[in-house]
Design a protein around this motif. Structure first.
Motif, mmCIF file in Angstrom:
data_model
loop_
_atom_site.group_PDB
_atom_site.id
_atom_site.type_symbol
_atom_site.label_atom_id
_atom_site.label_comp_id
_atom_site.label_asym_id
_atom_site.label_seq_id
_atom_site.Cartn_x
_atom_site.Cartn_y
_atom_site.Cartn_z
ATOM 1 N N LYS A 13 -7.705 6.203 3.659
ATOM 2 C CA LYS A 13 -6.724 6.880 2.800
ATOM 3 C C LYS A 13 -5.379 6.852 3.484
ATOM 4 O O LYS A 13 -5.235 7.316 4.619
ATOM 5 C CB LYS A 13 -7.129 8.327 2.510
ATOM 6 C CG LYS A 13 -6.136 9.053 1.578
ATOM 7 C CD LYS A 13 -6.602 10.473 1.288
ATOM 8 C CE LYS A 13 -5.687 11.163 0.272
ATOM 9 N NZ LYS A 13 -4.314 11.345 0.738
ATOM 10 N N LYS A 14 -4.397 6.318 2.782
ATOM 11 C CA LYS A 14 -3.043 6.240 3.306
ATOM 12 C C LYS A 14 -2.257 7.470 2.848
ATOM 13 O O LYS A 14 -2.585 8.106 1.842
ATOM 14 C CB LYS A 14 -2.345 4.971 2.790
ATOM 15 C CG LYS A 14 -3.101 3.687 3.055
ATOM 16 C CD LYS A 14 -3.163 3.381 4.535
ATOM 17 C CE LYS A 14 -3.678 1.963 4.794
ATOM 18 N NZ LYS A 14 -5.048 1.756 4.355
ATOM 19 N N PRO A 15 -1.189 7.803 3.562
ATOM 20 C CA PRO A 15 -0.376 8.959 3.151
ATOM 21 C C PRO A 15 0.535 8.672 1.963
ATOM 22 O O PRO A 15 1.322 9.532 1.564
ATOM 23 C CB PRO A 15 0.454 9.255 4.410
ATOM 24 C CG PRO A 15 0.538 7.949 5.128
ATOM 25 C CD PRO A 15 -0.739 7.231 4.849
ATOM 26 N N ASP A 16 0.433 7.458 1.367
ATOM 27 C CA ASP A 16 1.339 7.105 0.267
ATOM 28 C C ASP A 16 0.796 7.489 -1.106
ATOM 29 O O ASP A 16 1.386 7.162 -2.138
ATOM 30 C CB ASP A 16 1.640 5.604 0.291
ATOM 31 C CG ASP A 16 0.370 4.757 0.165
ATOM 32 O OD1 ASP A 16 -0.708 5.329 -0.076
ATOM 33 O OD2 ASP A 16 0.468 3.525 0.318
ATOM 34 N N GLY A 17 -0.350 8.180 -1.125
ATOM 35 C CA GLY A 17 -0.883 8.649 -2.402
ATOM 36 C C GLY A 17 -1.845 7.691 -3.065
ATOM 37 O O GLY A 17 -2.370 7.989 -4.148
ATOM 38 N N THR A 18 -2.108 6.527 -2.465
ATOM 39 C CA THR A 18 -3.086 5.607 -3.054
ATOM 40 C C THR A 18 -4.482 6.196 -2.918
ATOM 41 O O THR A 18 -4.751 6.995 -2.019
ATOM 42 C CB THR A 18 -3.041 4.244 -2.334
ATOM 43 O OG1 THR A 18 -3.225 4.458 -0.921
ATOM 44 C CG2 THR A 18 -1.708 3.563 -2.575
ATOM 45 N N GLU A 96 -9.061 13.344 -1.382
ATOM 46 C CA GLU A 96 -8.268 12.754 -2.459
ATOM 47 C C GLU A 96 -7.330 13.787 -3.071
ATOM 48 O O GLU A 96 -6.185 13.487 -3.443
ATOM 49 C CB GLU A 96 -9.218 12.211 -3.531
ATOM 50 C CG GLU A 96 -8.570 11.362 -4.595
ATOM 51 C CD GLU A 96 -8.319 9.947 -4.123
ATOM 52 O OE1 GLU A 96 -7.136 9.612 -4.003
ATOM 53 O OE2 GLU A 96 -9.281 9.208 -3.869
ATOM 54 N N GLU A 97 -7.820 15.027 -3.163
ATOM 55 C CA GLU A 97 -7.033 16.089 -3.793
ATOM 56 C C GLU A 97 -5.996 16.687 -2.859
ATOM 57 O O GLU A 97 -5.124 17.440 -3.290
ATOM 58 C CB GLU A 97 -7.976 17.198 -4.282
ATOM 59 C CG GLU A 97 -8.952 16.726 -5.364
ATOM 60 C CD GLU A 97 -10.054 17.738 -5.637
ATOM 61 O OE1 GLU A 97 -10.098 18.761 -4.923
ATOM 62 O OE2 GLU A 97 -10.861 17.500 -6.555
ATOM 63 N N VAL A 102 -4.865 12.343 5.632
ATOM 64 C CA VAL A 102 -5.049 10.899 5.771
ATOM 65 C C VAL A 102 -6.499 10.667 6.164
ATOM 66 O O VAL A 102 -7.189 11.578 6.610
ATOM 67 C CB VAL A 102 -4.103 10.299 6.834
ATOM 68 C CG1 VAL A 102 -2.664 10.421 6.386
ATOM 69 C CG2 VAL A 102 -4.292 10.976 8.182
ATOM 70 N N GLY A 103 -6.964 9.437 5.982
ATOM 71 C CA GLY A 103 -8.364 9.133 6.236
ATOM 72 C C GLY A 103 -8.685 8.982 7.705
ATOM 73 O O GLY A 103 -7.895 9.312 8.586
ATOM 74 N N GLY A 104 -9.855 8.431 7.951
ATOM 75 C CA GLY A 104 -10.307 8.214 9.316
ATOM 76 C C GLY A 104 -11.801 7.982 9.342
ATOM 77 O O GLY A 104 -12.460 7.926 8.306
ATOM 78 N N HIS A 105 -12.339 7.840 10.526
ATOM 79 C CA HIS A 105 -13.771 7.684 10.701
ATOM 80 C C HIS A 105 -14.412 9.077 10.732
ATOM 81 O O HIS A 105 -13.975 9.943 11.487
ATOM 82 C CB HIS A 105 -14.080 6.933 11.996
ATOM 83 C CG HIS A 105 -13.737 5.478 11.922
ATOM 84 N ND1 HIS A 105 -12.463 4.999 12.197
ATOM 85 C CD2 HIS A 105 -14.477 4.394 11.573
ATOM 86 C CE1 HIS A 105 -12.448 3.683 12.034
ATOM 87 N NE2 HIS A 105 -13.660 3.287 11.658
ATOM 88 N N VAL A 106 -15.454 9.263 9.912
ATOM 89 C CA VAL A 106 -16.116 10.564 9.814
ATOM 90 C C VAL A 106 -17.452 10.482 10.552
ATOM 91 O O VAL A 106 -18.346 9.724 10.172
ATOM 92 C CB VAL A 106 -16.355 10.973 8.350
ATOM 93 C CG1 VAL A 106 -16.910 12.391 8.282
ATOM 94 C CG2 VAL A 106 -15.070 10.866 7.542
#
Length: 334
Positions: A13-18, A96-97, A102-106
């Motif tokens: 997940k990018k911080p640009d809202g995608t 997402e909400e 931002v994303g990452g490895h969980v």
């Protein structure tokens, strides 16, 4: 520290809202020294992290389904991979909400320490670095940055299963100044705060100060007991374990191991039998003491500059907010 099950998924997940994209692993990680070292480093980083909160699960519901999935896994209704998959899909939805995330490895890891089962969950990120190869060349290198751990939680599963009254079997990293960036992760776990770590630590230190005053201890003895308390609390915090009041009482006074514990109970400070040690609060705790010619002064370091002013040139202390008991005695001095 036997690792029972461990798996890593990736939420891109990018911080640009995608939209967030989930890359889920379909099998557990095989046992290896690398996995053991990673989890050991993760625990060390997690234990050292300041500003953690302690709590317990919300009642299972559509909004808070995680505890139900965890129970199903431990009851044998789901294997670890299936449990982690449904959990990470829920995390992806909440992420997402959250526009701040931002994303990452969980990472999901079920491991044991002694007879206690734990589940650790952490969102991990990479850092760019450099390495020197066998040919002595310098080359770019990526590595998991466990020192920058911002979203993680640890669940004492044994405590959750065996102590229905407990309100501190979950610990999680709390965002600085209550930042909303971490709220979606707390909601993912379905955790509500049950123990105020800083508040409980402050209450314990107040109880200790009252105990030292009531015992009228010599300065050296008071300093030794203060050091014992701080050393014990710091070691428990390093291990990621709460302080046991009975154990602490025995360490403070080996000849009367119940003295401090009885003082806490008799004065009804409202402390739980086990409380998490807040390192920031502990770091502020230090006592200045001194006696001379019938004068005895003792106060906590954090009061200096607030209720107590020290003039080094004049050699004087100005004390504000005197205890009521002392002011009453002064009024009756004639």
């Amino acid at each position: 520290m036997p690792i029972r099950h461990c798996i890593v998924h990736l939420i891109d997940k990018k911080p640009d809202g995608t939209p967030a994209v989930l890359h889920a692993r379909d099998s557990e990680l095989a046992e290896s020294a690398a996995i053991e070292n990673m989890l050991a480093d993760l625990n060390e980083s997690y234990n050292a992290k300041q500003g953690k909160a302690w709590g317990f699960f919300h009642a299972e519901s559509g909004a808070h389904p995680f505890s139900g999935w965890l129970k199903e896994y431990f009851d044998g209704g789901k294997d670890f991979t299936a449990f982690s998959r449904i959990a990470v899909e829920h995390l992806q939805k909440l992420m997402e909400e959250s526009n701040l995330s931002v994303g990452g490895h969980v990472l999901f890891a079920h491991y044991q320490q002694g007879m206690t089962d734990y589940l650790a969950i952490a969102l991990l990120h990479h850092s760019e670095g450099v390495a020197v190869t066998d040919q002595l060349d310098v080359t770019p290198s990526r590595h998991l940055d466990l020192g920058q751990l911002h979203l993680a939680a640890r669940i004492n599963v044994s405590e959750w299963q065996n102590n229905q009254q407990s309100k501190q079997y979950i610990s999680f990293i709390k965002g600085k100044n209550g930042k909303k960036v971490s709220e979606y992760f707390r909601d993912f776990i379905g955790c509500q705060e049950g123990v105020d770590g800083p508040g409980e630590t402050r209450t314990l230190l107040k109880a200790f100060s009252d105990f030292v005053e009531s015992e009228d201890l010599p300065d050296e003895s008071a300093r030794e007991k203060t050091k014992t308390l701080v050393d014990y609390a710091s070691s428990q915090a390093k291990l990621g374990e709460p302080m046991g009041l009975e154990e602490l009482s025995g360490l403070i006074d080996e000849e009367r191991p119940k003295a401090f514990y009885d003082h806490i109970r008799n004065k009804d400070y409202g402390l739980s039998p086990e409380i998490p040690a807040d390192k920031r609060t502990l770091n502020q705790f230090r006592r200045f003491t001194g006696r001379a010619e019938g004068l005895s002064i003792s106060f906590e370091a954090h009061l200096l500059g607030d209720k107590i002013e020290y003039d080094e040139a004049a050699g004087t202390l100005i004390i504000k907010g005197l205890p009521t008991q002392l002011t009453d005695q002064l009024k009756r001095r004639n």
